[in-house]
Design an enzyme around this catalytic site. Structure first.
Site, short mmCIF file in Angstrom:
data_model
loop_
_atom_site.label_atom_id
_atom_site.label_comp_id
_atom_site.label_asym_id
_atom_site.label_seq_id
_atom_site.Cartn_x
_atom_site.Cartn_y
_atom_site.Cartn_z
N GLY A 383 7.75 7.42 3.20
CA GLY A 383 7.46 6.70 1.98
C GLY A 383 6.24 7.32 1.35
O GLY A 383 5.65 8.26 1.89
N SER A 384 5.87 6.79 0.20
CA SER A 384 4.62 7.28 -0.35
C SER A 384 3.88 6.10 -0.93
O SER A 384 4.48 5.13 -1.40
CB SER A 384 4.85 8.36 -1.38
OG SER A 384 5.58 7.83 -2.44
N GLN A 386 -0.35 4.74 -2.33
CA GLN A 386 -1.49 5.11 -3.17
C GLN A 386 -2.20 6.35 -2.68
O GLN A 386 -2.76 7.09 -3.46
CB GLN A 386 -2.54 4.01 -3.12
CG GLN A 386 -2.15 2.76 -3.76
CD GLN A 386 -2.69 1.62 -2.97
OE1 GLN A 386 -3.47 1.78 -2.05
NE2 GLN A 386 -2.27 0.43 -3.32
N GLY A 388 -1.03 8.84 -0.81
CA GLY A 388 -0.27 10.07 -0.62
C GLY A 388 1.02 9.81 0.11
O GLY A 388 1.46 8.67 0.24
N ASP A 496 -7.77 -4.99 1.86
CA ASP A 496 -6.51 -4.77 1.16
C ASP A 496 -5.35 -5.34 1.98
O ASP A 496 -4.32 -4.70 2.17
CB ASP A 496 -6.32 -3.27 0.90
CG ASP A 496 -5.26 -2.99 -0.16
OD1 ASP A 496 -4.72 -3.96 -0.75
OD2 ASP A 496 -4.95 -1.81 -0.39
P1 ADP Z 1 -0.49 3.88 1.13
O1 ADP Z 1 -1.41 3.10 1.98
O2 ADP Z 1 -0.94 5.23 0.77
O3 ADP Z 1 -0.04 3.04 -0.01
P2 ADP Z 1 1.40 3.14 2.94
O4 ADP Z 1 0.62 3.04 4.18
O5 ADP Z 1 1.65 1.87 2.22
O6 ADP Z 1 0.76 4.15 1.99
O7 ADP Z 1 2.75 3.85 3.30
C1 ADP Z 1 3.79 4.05 2.37
C2 ADP Z 1 5.13 3.80 3.08
O8 ADP Z 1 5.27 4.65 4.22
C3 ADP Z 1 5.21 2.39 3.64
O9 ADP Z 1 5.73 1.51 2.71
C4 ADP Z 1 6.12 2.56 4.84
O10 ADP Z 1 7.46 2.47 4.45
C5 ADP Z 1 5.84 3.97 5.30
N1 ADP Z 1 4.88 3.97 6.44
C6 ADP Z 1 3.54 4.02 6.37
N2 ADP Z 1 2.97 4.01 7.58
C7 ADP Z 1 3.97 3.95 8.47
C8 ADP Z 1 4.03 3.90 9.91
N3 ADP Z 1 2.92 3.89 10.66
N4 ADP Z 1 5.24 3.83 10.49
C9 ADP Z 1 6.35 3.82 9.73
N5 ADP Z 1 6.35 3.84 8.40
C10 ADP Z 1 5.20 3.92 7.75
MG MG Z 2 -0.67 0.96 1.92
#
Ligand code: ADP
Ligand code: MG
Length: 630
Positions: A383-384, A386, A388, A496
């Site tokens: 996924g992506s 904020q 990255g 957050d």
């Molecule tokens: P950011 O904090 O940059 O917004 P996120 O942590 O929300 O990014 O991650 C974006 C997406 O990646 C999440 O919605 C999730 O689907 C996936 N993801 C993030 N961290 C994990 C993890 N530890 N295990 C599995 N999927 C993850």
């Molecule tokens: Mg996040």
């Protein structure tokens, strides 16, 4: 001020849990966190918490009155690392103080210190009770309150001056310490610590050894909290393995069985059994309401798929039973009998096909938080967000998530410093940070991998089965709350907290992620409350007004998260724009409405999280207690 103990010499102090002494028979015994301070003359306990230290004195034990310092049978309180101090009160009553340390090391250190200080006590006893009083009898020997202690002490001092020689014990530790004038006390030899593997562990690092369930190991070095050096007692192979994958053989009790879930809540047991969906599948866990009592949770599809809960009762002879026709001396025997004969239960018992799942590995390496990118094998994109792109990856054979920080979104040096702190935060409901790759750009943040992705997507994709499934939804909230209560104790502010920043594991376990990252963001769209990316709908009024973050502003966000959970992933305040939300929350004092199927008592908790005065909001620890009383 007299009696505060402020001037006493402090030999040792730590924050531990103490069982209330239940001086009045009608009060229910409970456990309280206290600051314990050991001086040469007294053990004193205070109100207080980990950060601010000790406050008001709550009680003290004169060491000269201590008659025994011993462990307690773990089954008695369902708590690890409990030890006891038996002493006589001023009225010459025998009193037992039960204290739970946080780790085996901490307990052993306290035992060692206390024993050194009481070694000369003429009143030392050579027996003690390794249980506690329940009802009107000792759990260990079933004797009445006044019955003589039943268990021989594990440690003795030499015969004190002027006392009759006690009968010789085979205990080698009763020898004189040679050459120490007046020193009759010989510190206990470090006992050989034998542990049993509870789960399989595949070695990740060259210095590691694999663990196979039920294998026995001798602990060679346990100076690091989470990685112990052990020797396989069968093969003789030595190396490091995670300490949360093993348990001391002496206290293993029911933990050796796959069907024992320990302190899991009723909701947790239900989720676990619903996932297995096997007729007769069961688990045993500690009752949440009665300490010392076990509950059997059983899945059956007979009328419709459901989990039923039964207290395992005990008769006057101490036999366990679920129905009067089958009584057994031990719980495993009872379970075995019911696997062949339902006898009063709706179906015969069938053990779960996969037992408790293994806990998270506490980081791949002791104290190595800089990860070599060559050891990372990057896989599909998850996924992506904020900060990255996030990708699935393998760190040797360990599944990990790799967050690639978009360049320019973080103040990197601050972040790297903070990452060191974050690797030390460990809790089953926090996404474990394994380390960072900070030598090249972009920086990678490497965390544990959670198969079911973000809680928000999980809620939305499963809303049909989850809506109105209040046990499961409450369990999700409870899990997040446990993680947050840990952060609160560590004085770590999340900033957050929201469903999008929590993740769901393969077995439905929920973990809080992205903690502390928000502080290092340099993007002003995110940092200022006027910015487009700022999480306004989760922000408390004092954050919107003055950017004042605290654990209590996390509590506000937690209330919004509860709302997201109980509405299965709806957007808080619907389509309202951020400016409208600020106006509603700050000026008009509005809060979110009750989600459609949300029970009143759950909504009341949300309302308390949204108190306008931060100090009036409950702490995360209070919320856990409210949930458990439901
Ligand atoms: P950011 O904090 O940059 O917004 P996120 O942590 O929300 O990014 O991650 C974006 C997406 O990646 C999440 O919605 C999730 O689907 C996936 N993801 C993030 N961290 C994990 C993890 N530890 N295990 C599995 N999927 C993850
Ligand atoms: Mg996040």
């Amino acid at each position: 001020m007299a009696g505060t103990g402020k001037n006493e010499e402090v030999l040792k102090e730590s924050f531990m849990t103490k069982r209330s002494q239940n001086k009045r028979a009608f009060t229910h015994p409970n456990w309280k966190e206290r600051w314990f301070v050991l001086s040469p003359e007294n053990l004193i306990y205070y109100d207080g918490d980990k950060q601010s230290g000790r406050r008001k004195e709550r009680g003290r034990v004169k060491l000269s009155e201590v008659v025994a310092v011993e462990c307690v049978d773990t089954e008695v309180f369902h708590r690890d690392w409990v030890f006891q101090l038996c002493y006589s009160s001023e009225e010459n009553e025998q009193i037992v103080l039960y204290i739970a340390a946080a780790t085996s090391q901490e307990r052993d250190q306290w035992l060692d210190h206390l024993r050194r200080l009481v070694a000369q006590n003429p009143c030392l006893s050579d027996h003690y009770h390794n249980g506690c009083i329940k009802g009107n009898q000792w759990t260990c020997c079933k004797g009445g309150k006044e019955v003589a202690a039943c268990t021989r002490v594990t440690w003795t001092n030499n015969n004190p001056v002027g006392q009759p020689t006690p009968s010789p014990t085979p205990d080698a530790r009763s020898e004189m310490m040679p050459g120490t004038p007046g020193g009759r006390f010989k510190p206990p030899e470090r006992q050989r610590k034998v542990v049993v593997a509870l789960y399989d562990y595949n070695a990740i690092d060259p210095g590691d050894i694999p663990l196979r369930k039920h294998e026995e190991f001798e602990v060679i070095e346990d100076t690091q909290e989470y990685w112990w050096k052990m020797k396989n007692l069968q093969t003789g192979v030595e190396g490091f393995a995670p300490s949360n994958y093993v348990r001391e053989k002496e206290t293993i009790g029911l933990h050796q069985y796959d069907w024992y879930l320990g302190d899991a809540t009723r909701q947790r047991a239900e989720v676990f059994l619903m996932q297995q969906e096997r007729e007769g599948c069961f688990v045993v866990r500690n009752s949440t309401t009665n300490s010392g009592i076990y509950t059997l949770s059983l899945f059956s599809k007979r009328s419709h798929p459901q989990v039923k809960h039964y207290h395992i009762k005990k008769d006057s002879e101490g036999n366990y039973y679920l129905s009067h026709n089958i009584k057994c001396q031990t719980i495993p025997d009872l379970i075995f009998r019911h696997q062949h004969n339902p006898a009063g239960l709706p179906v015969r018992l069938r053990p779960p096909t996969h037992g408790r799942h293994a806990p998270t590995i506490p980081g791949p390496h002791p104290d190595k938080w800089e990860i070599d990118p060559n050891e990372l094998n990057l896989l599909e994109e998850l996924g992506s967000g904020q900060f990255g792109v996030v990708r699935h990856g393998k760190l040797r054979n360990l599944d990990v998530a790799v967050k690639m920080m978009k360049e320019g979104t973080m103040s990197e040096n601050d972040f790297i410093e903070e990452a060191q702190v974050m690797t030390k935060l460990r809790h089953p409901n926090l996404v474990q940070l394994y380390g960072v790759c900070s030598m090249y750009r972009p920086i990678y943040i490497v965390t544990e991998y959670l198969k079911n992705g973000s809680l928000l997507n999980y809620l939305r994709s499963k809303d049909k089965v989850l809506i109105n499934n209040n046990e499961v939804l409450l369990d999700m909230c409870l899990q997040v709350c446990e993680g947050m209560a840990y952060l609160e104790r560590q004085k770590f502010i999340h900033r957050d907290l929201a469903a999008r920043n929590c993740l769901v594991g393969a077995h439905g376990e929920i973990k809080v992620g992205d903690f502390g990252l928000a502080r290092h963001v340099v993007d002003d769209e995110y940092t200022g409350s006027g910015g487009a990316k700022f999480p306004i709908k989760w922000a408390a009024p004092e954050v919107l007004n003055f950017m004042r973050f605290s654990s209590k502003s996390d509590v506000w966000a937690y209330g919004v998260l509860m709302w997201e959970v109980f509405s299965c992933g709806k957007m808080p305040y619907g389509k309202a724009k951020n400016t409208e939300v600020v106006e509603m929350v700050v000026q008009k004092g509005c809060v979110l409405d009750k989600p459609r199927f949300c029970p009143d008592n759950v909504y009341n908790v949300m309302r308390r999280c949204w108190d306008r005065t931060p100090e009036m909001r409950p702490a995360f620890n209070d919320i856990i207690r409210i949930f458990q009383d439901e």
